[in-house]
Design a protein around this motif. Structure first.
Motif, PDB file in Angstrom:
ATOM      1  N   HIS A  50     -11.915  -9.397  24.640  1.00 39.99           N
ATOM      2  CA  HIS A  50     -12.021 -10.153  25.887  1.00 39.99           C
ATOM      3  C   HIS A  50     -10.843  -9.855  26.803  1.00 39.99           C
ATOM      4  O   HIS A  50     -10.942  -9.994  28.022  1.00 39.99           O
ATOM      5  N   ILE A  53      -9.542 -16.185  20.337  1.00 37.63           N
ATOM      6  CA  ILE A  53     -10.517 -15.396  21.089  1.00 37.63           C
ATOM      7  C   ILE A  53     -10.556 -13.963  20.563  1.00 37.63           C
ATOM      8  O   ILE A  53      -9.608 -13.483  19.944  1.00 37.63           O
ATOM      9  N   ALA A  99     -16.706 -15.674  22.897  1.00 30.82           N
ATOM     10  CA  ALA A  99     -16.015 -16.848  23.415  1.00 30.82           C
ATOM     11  C   ALA A  99     -16.820 -18.133  23.215  1.00 30.82           C
ATOM     12  O   ALA A  99     -16.282 -19.152  22.767  1.00 30.82           O
ATOM     13  N   TRP A 159     -14.016 -21.000  29.239  1.00 30.03           N
ATOM     14  CA  TRP A 159     -12.624 -20.565  29.181  1.00 30.03           C
ATOM     15  C   TRP A 159     -11.645 -21.709  29.412  1.00 30.03           C
ATOM     16  O   TRP A 159     -10.513 -21.682  28.917  1.00 30.03           O
TER      17      TRP A 159
END
Length: 242
Positions: free
Chosen positions: A199, A195, A48, A185
């Motif tokens: 995740h 992404i 990320a 985020w």
């Protein structure tokens, strides 16, 4: 028995104005690095944080070279995301592979999955598959970037924006050093950043497939990395400067 609850992407309490300030600061950091150095390289693992930096670099059209360490033990999702990222951002990500002879020497000494036997074997595997390829990828560079953050682990609490990489004799920058997980985020959501699909399956931190597992709710976000080792062994050696 109830099924375990795994980590999920955190909500963000950042207001649009707060996020705008952080985003501007990130852009300014990246521009400043490029103003100082004419050969800057970014080591992306497709996690990320690295996707945030990738998005920021491409939005600013900065002359930073992308590369990733193709260890030979990555999740297929990671391998696939390299191509997806290249297509999405119209960039080239150099795949840096380990030397076959180094991998074979490791297997001969420890076995294909010998890293499960302890810290020494784990360090040897990371040395062959990650550290030596990183050294190769950075040859000739004047500076390099990482996606490290202070909040990620106890070994990174003193992390700074800029540091000298003594091991390689070049400057190193951590442009997200003071960002929280929620900040990361929030940016991803606002900018609609690609992404890693893992995740969405309980993996906050993603490395090689045999050395990464899902993280349960309430665990440290790096608890899924080398989970069979002590908490002070949650680094592969890429970010050891001496």
């Amino acid at each position: 028995m109830n099924a375990p609850q795994f980590w999920t992407i955190p909500p963000s309490e950042l207001s649009p104005s707060q996020l705008a300030i952080k985003t501007q600061a990130l852009q300014e950091r990246l521009v400043s690095i490029c103003d100082q150095f004419d050969d800057v390289r970014f080591a992306t693992s497709l996690a990320a944080e690295d996707m945030v930096i990738t998005d920021a670099i491409t939005q600013a059209k900065l002359p930073i070279q992308f590369f990733t360490l193709a260890t030979g033990r990555l999740h297929q999702e990671t391998v696939d995301l390299v191509k997806t990222t290249e297509d999405h951002y119209q960039i080239s990500i150099t795949k840096v592979y380990p030397e076959e002879s180094d991998v074979q020497s490791y297997i001969d000494q420890y076995g294909i999955n010998g890293f499960y036997d302890g810290e020494e074997a784990k360090k040897a595997c990371c040395g062959a598959r990650k550290i030596k390829p990183l050294n190769t990828a950075l040859q000739g560079a004047k500076a390099w970037l990482s996606g490290q953050r202070r909040e990620q682990s106890t070994t990174r609490t003193e992390l700074n924006f800029a540091e000298h990489d003594d091991a390689r004799g070049i400057e190193k920058f951590n442009p997200l050093f003071d960002w929280t997980e929620a900040d990361v985020w929030a940016y991803i959501k606002q900018e609609n950043v690609l992404i890693h699909p893992l995740h969405l399956k309980g993996y906050p931190s993603i490395g090689c497939e045999p050395c990464t597992r899902q993280v349960k709710q309430g665990e440290d976000i790096r608890a899924g990395r080398w989970w069979w080792l002590q908490s002070d062994s949650k680094e592969c050696g890429l970010h050891i400067n001496r």
